[in-house]
Design a protein around this motif. Structure first.
Motif, PDB file in Angstrom:
ATOM      1  N   ASP A  14       0.559  -1.093   0.234  1.00 29.98           N
ATOM      2  CA  ASP A  14       0.152   0.004  -0.181  1.00 29.98           C
ATOM      3  C   ASP A  14       0.714   1.219   0.072  1.00 29.98           C
ATOM      4  O   ASP A  14       0.454   2.407  -0.289  1.00 29.98           O
ATOM      5  N   LYS A  15       2.009   1.068   0.465  1.00 32.21           N
ATOM      6  CA  LYS A  15       3.069   2.076   0.275  1.00 32.21           C
ATOM      7  C   LYS A  15       4.159   2.402  -0.877  1.00 32.21           C
ATOM      8  O   LYS A  15       4.663   3.147  -0.890  1.00 32.21           O
ATOM      9  N   THR A  24       5.213  -9.643  -1.738  1.00 31.18           N
ATOM     10  CA  THR A  24       6.106  -9.428  -2.845  1.00 31.18           C
ATOM     11  C   THR A  24       5.172  -9.578  -4.112  1.00 31.18           C
ATOM     12  O   THR A  24       5.355  -8.570  -5.115  1.00 31.18           O
ATOM     13  N   LYS A  25       4.255 -10.190  -4.091  1.00 30.16           N
ATOM     14  CA  LYS A  25       3.327 -10.557  -5.391  1.00 30.16           C
ATOM     15  C   LYS A  25       2.626  -9.253  -5.667  1.00 30.16           C
ATOM     16  O   LYS A  25       2.626  -8.681  -6.685  1.00 30.16           O
ATOM     17  N   LYS A  26       2.121  -8.648  -4.640  1.00 33.42           N
ATOM     18  CA  LYS A  26       1.393  -7.405  -4.571  1.00 33.42           C
ATOM     19  C   LYS A  26       2.208  -6.260  -4.726  1.00 33.42           C
ATOM     20  O   LYS A  26       1.518  -5.241  -5.083  1.00 33.42           O
ATOM     21  N   THR A  27       3.485  -6.180  -4.190  1.00 30.68           N
ATOM     22  CA  THR A  27       4.368  -5.132  -4.576  1.00 30.68           C
ATOM     23  C   THR A  27       4.763  -4.930  -5.732  1.00 30.68           C
ATOM     24  O   THR A  27       5.028  -3.504  -6.571  1.00 30.68           O
ATOM     25  N   ILE A  52       2.133   7.296 -18.121  1.00 30.45           N
ATOM     26  CA  ILE A  52       2.692   7.215 -16.827  1.00 30.45           C
ATOM     27  C   ILE A  52       1.343   7.180 -15.939  1.00 30.45           C
ATOM     28  O   ILE A  52       1.153   6.633 -14.952  1.00 30.45           O
ATOM     29  N   GLU A  53       0.379   8.000 -16.494  1.00 23.39           N
ATOM     30  CA  GLU A  53      -0.971   8.253 -15.598  1.00 23.39           C
ATOM     31  C   GLU A  53      -1.763   6.960 -15.524  1.00 23.39           C
ATOM     32  O   GLU A  53      -2.128   6.515 -14.913  1.00 23.39           O
ATOM     33  N   ARG A  54      -1.611   5.955 -16.840  1.00 24.75           N
ATOM     34  CA  ARG A  54      -2.244   4.945 -16.692  1.00 24.75           C
ATOM     35  C   ARG A  54      -1.336   3.836 -16.077  1.00 24.75           C
ATOM     36  O   ARG A  54      -2.278   3.077 -15.481  1.00 24.75           O
ATOM     37  N   TYR A  55      -0.410   3.824 -16.019  1.00 25.58           N
ATOM     38  CA  TYR A  55       0.700   2.910 -15.149  1.00 25.58           C
ATOM     39  C   TYR A  55       0.228   3.189 -13.683  1.00 25.58           C
ATOM     40  O   TYR A  55      -0.236   2.478 -12.790  1.00 25.58           O
ATOM     41  N   ALA A  56       0.126   4.612 -13.423  1.00 22.81           N
ATOM     42  CA  ALA A  56      -0.305   5.079 -11.906  1.00 22.81           C
ATOM     43  C   ALA A  56      -1.642   4.472 -11.464  1.00 22.81           C
ATOM     44  O   ALA A  56      -1.674   4.259 -10.396  1.00 22.81           O
ATOM     45  N   ASP A  57      -2.432   4.456 -12.296  1.00 22.81           N
ATOM     46  CA  ASP A  57      -3.891   4.452 -11.991  1.00 22.81           C
ATOM     47  C   ASP A  57      -4.223   3.037 -12.011  1.00 22.81           C
ATOM     48  O   ASP A  57      -4.770   2.393 -11.121  1.00 22.81           O
ATOM     49  N   ILE A  88      -1.794   0.158 -12.648  1.00 24.75           N
ATOM     50  CA  ILE A  88      -1.229  -0.963 -12.090  1.00 24.75           C
ATOM     51  C   ILE A  88      -0.403  -0.591 -10.612  1.00 24.75           C
ATOM     52  O   ILE A  88      -0.464  -1.351  -9.771  1.00 24.75           O
ATOM     53  N   TRP A  89       0.112   0.657 -10.605  1.00 22.89           N
ATOM     54  CA  TRP A  89       0.853   1.196  -9.434  1.00 22.89           C
ATOM     55  C   TRP A  89      -0.318   1.489  -8.064  1.00 22.89           C
ATOM     56  O   TRP A  89       0.088   1.702  -6.993  1.00 22.89           O
ATOM     57  N   LYS A  90      -1.386   1.848  -8.590  1.00 19.40           N
ATOM     58  CA  LYS A  90      -2.637   2.325  -7.616  1.00 19.40           C
ATOM     59  C   LYS A  90      -2.040   3.690  -6.828  1.00 19.40           C
ATOM     60  O   LYS A  90      -2.112   3.492  -5.746  1.00 19.40           O
TER      61      LYS A  90
END
Length: 805
Positions: free
Chosen positions: A303-304, A340-343, A785-790, A792-794
């Motif tokens: 989450d972080k 690990t998988k979630k990160t 990058i905005e698509r990755y952030a929204d 994949i990376w949340k």
């Protein structure tokens, strides 16, 4: 950052120069003038850098850490000035001091820390993360020499060390207090404590100190300054006695000395594996140390923190995170595996399964015994869990360990929560072919994120003339919202705007022609078609098909003296991997043809060939704005994405291409009338592969144009060729032309004939150039990058501790 006017800048620059050099700036070298300016710029963003880092930590914001073997940033001076909003002030101030910004900027070394699209993409992403205000960090290697410096000697590529650090690096900050230890070799034992818990003990390891060097990633006029961390390998403090010989000390230096050491032998492979673990381990340790400062339960790590691995080179981050969570923090296997998988998430850049990284188990176990144990256990559990669900055959095809090797892509997929391709076609090929077995198991993990490029560098910095034109026609909102470039379409019938596009292009071509004249002693006509292919030299990218067209055109002109066709300048920029013999033969061939053509007065300058030495970001900034034609001619289904295609279209070049990589999406945006498509589609290539019926010798025998061109390789027509011509001929005729150049030859030649016709109608050509520019907005890396952030990376959706109360 406080804004400066021109007068304030001049005062501060003179003061900064005297502080550093104790003499007058007017008597300085360009490098000294740059160093003083670089330190002044660094002063300007340092408070924002600290504030950004502090804010992320105080707010416990989720951050992404982008792990990449390569970063190819280019010169950073102008980028930093632009993003700080003071480019015009500094340019004017330097002019009033009698200096020229372009000349001062030339004092900065261009760091060759990447080999092409992969590294340039990573740097575009760093720029976009900061410019979109997202909390993102880079993690890589501080190569002392980076990729080689390319020289041509008698047409052959020669590799020289590129000592980009010989005058230091203005932008970096050494962080000794953030150093970590990376272990290699030795033995590992699992020993129980008094309560029966197993503890890992290391014996006889070689401990290497990983020292981070941080570089600010300045966002576009938004106050955000993120961090790129590159690691350097050093002997641990006080342990010099453990490395008594020069050979042992050099062994430590070698880890971060060269990008991609020659891996054609065991020692080179071992060094490559060391590099990959070195920066993966150092990066994961650094991330874990940061998370522990947040004082949260380990379950909050995903989450972080998001760790993204750019291709398979950093895949050892997966077992390394497992190692730390279990061995050092006491978590169970099950807890560590879920975290690990979630990160971790993974970008795949490779279409061919056989081209994906594999490592010998024996080598891995020798160098990284504990990591090997963890990988073997991940594999064992994968097989145990999936066999009852999917059967032995499918499960074994997805195994990480097979035939004495560890498959890194398999580990990356199994150990992450997201796998993305980098263009729609590429992702479809992964899902339906290359990684289809994994897609059956993990359909929800797969997604597409088409690559993008930063318009700040590739338009605002590289092409100020076009930037001014856009500002004056559609306003300046496009600089922060690239989709606004589409407003230019409203001017497609405006003759004045079309004439200005033509004038801007001509000025850029004159600038490049001046460089070619001064640096290469070749005179080229700025009114000619500038036909550009700039990318890594590889057989699948088919620079050789471009060469066959040049030879065909050469013969046509020789057969038809006085023929009336537009002049054409063929421009190449490419490096071949030092051990890639065939690619180096193609370089020799191109240079031999250039020598022949450029010195043949009977051609009346209708063709010239320019192969620039040591192609890199700075040369790209010169070539791309000058291009009329963009060559994207890989065999369909082989190029994952391509990003030069995006940069060139944004600068008004028209694309000649197969339907491959992201060019498919460019075609969708610009429309078929504004792009030149030729050759087989991916589906046709796959059918030809499946039929196994291709016969290149038959084409050679039956197609007179093909036969005549190929015969030039072996009949002495091209002076200076030795074995290269015969070997290349054999690859196309005797060994059946692996990438189907001869199959696509006629289609390619006809597309170029159409370009000749179309280029004569300047208004129509400029309208097509305008429509390419206007369609380039969706390929901004900011949107990627905005698509990755929204997705994949949340980064926007964080689970806070209070949410669970």
């Amino acid at each position: 950052m406080q804004k400066m006017d021109v007068s304030q800048f001049k005062d501060r620059y003179k003061k900064k120069f005297q502080e550093r050099f104790a003499f007058n700036y007017e008597n300085a070298t360009k490098q000294e003038q740059f160093v003083a300016l670089g330190h002044l710029v660094k002063d300007l963003y340092s408070s924002d850098w600290k504030e950004t880092v502090d804010t992320y930590q105080e707010n416990k914001q989720k951050q992404v850490y982008y792990f990449s073997m390569e970063f190819l940033p280019g010169r950073m001076l102008k980028s930093n000035l632009l993003n700080l909003g003071i480019l015009d002030v500094v340019q004017e101030g330097l002019a009033e001091l009698g200096l020229d910004l372009d000349e001062v900027a030339s004092g900065e070394m261009d760091p060759a820390l990447g080999n092409g699209g992969l590294g340039r993409l990573a740097s575009c992403f760093m720029d976009s993360l900061a410019s979109t205000g997202l909390p993102g960090n880079g993690n890589g290697i501080r190569y002392r020499y980076g990729l080689f410096k390319q020289k041509f000697i008698d047409g052959h590529q020669i590799e020289l060390p590129e000592n980009w650090l010989r005058n230091g690096n203005v932008w970096e900050v050494r962080r000794e207090n953030k150093a970590v230890t990376v272990r290699f070799g030795g033995q590992v034992s699992l020993e129980p404590d008094n309560e029966g818990n197993m503890h890992v003990t290391y014996h006889n390891t070689q401990n290497i100190l990983a020292v981070p060097y941080d570089t600010a990633m300045v966002g576009y006029q938004n106050g955000t300054v993120n961090n790129l961390r590159l690691w350097s390998a050093e002997i641990p403090y006080g342990e010099e006695y453990l490395f008594p010989t020069e050979e042992e000390r050099n062994g430590v230096k070698q880890i971060t000395e060269y990008l991609y050491p020659d891996d054609s032998n065991y020692e080179g492979l071992l060094l490559r594996l060391k590099q990959e673990y070195f920066f993966s381990s150092a990066g994961v340790q650094s991330v874990v140390r940061y998370f522990k400062q947040l004082n949260l339960d380990w379950s909050y790590l995903p989450d972080k923190i998001a760790i993204h691995i750019n291709d398979t080179h950093p895949t050892l981050a997966i077992p390394e995170l497992m190692r730390i969570l279990m061995d050092e923090e006491g978590l169970s296997w099950e807890q560590a595996w879920e975290i690990t998988k979630k990160t971790i998430s993974y970008t795949n850049h490779t279409i061919l399964q056989e081209a994906m990284e594999r490592w010998s188990i024996d080598m891995m176990n020798l160098l990284l015994p504990r990591i090997t144990q963890i990988i073997m256990e991940i594999n064992r559990r994968h097989i145990e869990k999936k066999t009852p669900l999917y059967g032995e055959d499918l499960t074994n095809r997805t195994a990480i360990v097979a035939n004495g090797e560890i498959k890194m892509a398999n580990l990356a997929i199994i150990g992450s929560h997201s796998i993305n391709g980098v263009a729609k076609l590429h992702t479809n090929i992964l899902i339906n072919h290359t990684l289809h077995d994994f897609y059956l198991m993990y359909p929800n993990k797969f997604n597409n994120k088409t690559n993008g490029v930063t318009m700040r560098r590739w338009l605002q910095i590289s092409n100020p003339g076009l930037t001014d034109l856009l500002d004056e026609t559609i306003g300046t909102e496009w600089k922060t919202n690239a989709n606004d470039i589409i407003l230019l379409k409203a001017y497609a019938e405006d003759k004045e705007v079309l004439a200005r596009i033509d004038a801007v292009k001509l000025e850029n071509k004159k600038r490049f022609a001046k460089y070619v004249s001064e640096e290469m002693d070749i005179e080229i006509d700025p009114n000619a078609i500038f036909d550009v292919q700039i990318k890594r030299l590889h057989a699948y990218k088919r620079q050789l098909l471009n060469v066959l067209h040049i030879l065909d055109r050469y013969q046509y002109i020789k057969d038809n003296p006085g023929v009336d066709i537009p002049k054409r300048v063929f421009i190449f920029g490419a490096k071949a991997a030092p051990s890639y013999h065939y690619a180096k033969q193609i370089i020799k061939l191109i240079n031999a043809i250039a020598e022949m053509i450029n010195n043949d007065s009977s051609l009346n300058d209708l063709i010239k060939v320019v192969f620039v030495e040591n192609y890199g970001v700075s040369l790209a900034e010169l070539i791309i704005p000058a291009a009329d034609v963009s060559e994207q001619i890989s065999l369909a289904g082989k190029e994952a994405s391509g990003t030069s295609n995006m940069k060139l279209m944004a600068n008004g070049a028209l694309t000649i291409a197969t339907m491959d990589g992201a060019t498919v999406e460019i075609y969708d945006y610009v429309g078929e009338e504004n792009i030149y498509i030729f050759g087989m589609s991916n589906e046709e290539v796959q059918k030809l592969n499946a039929a196994n019926s291709y016969n290149s010798r038959e084409i050679y025998e039956k197609n007179p144009a093909v036969k005549r061109v190929l015969n030039m390789l072996i009949d002495g027509s091209i002076p200076g060729l030795e074995d290269e011509g015969q070997d290349i001929f054999d690859s196309l005729v005797k060994y059946n032309d692996e990438y189907y150049l001869l199959k696509d030859f006629d289609s390619y030649i006809n597309a170029h004939k159409q370009i000749d016709k179309d280029f004569r109608n300047r208004e129509t050509w400029n309208r097509r150039a305008l429509l390419n520019i206007a369609s380039s907005g969706p390929f901004s890396a900011d949107y990627t990058i905005e698509r990755y952030a929204d997705e994949i990376w949340k980064l926007g959706a964080q689970r806070e501790p209070e949410d669970l109360i």
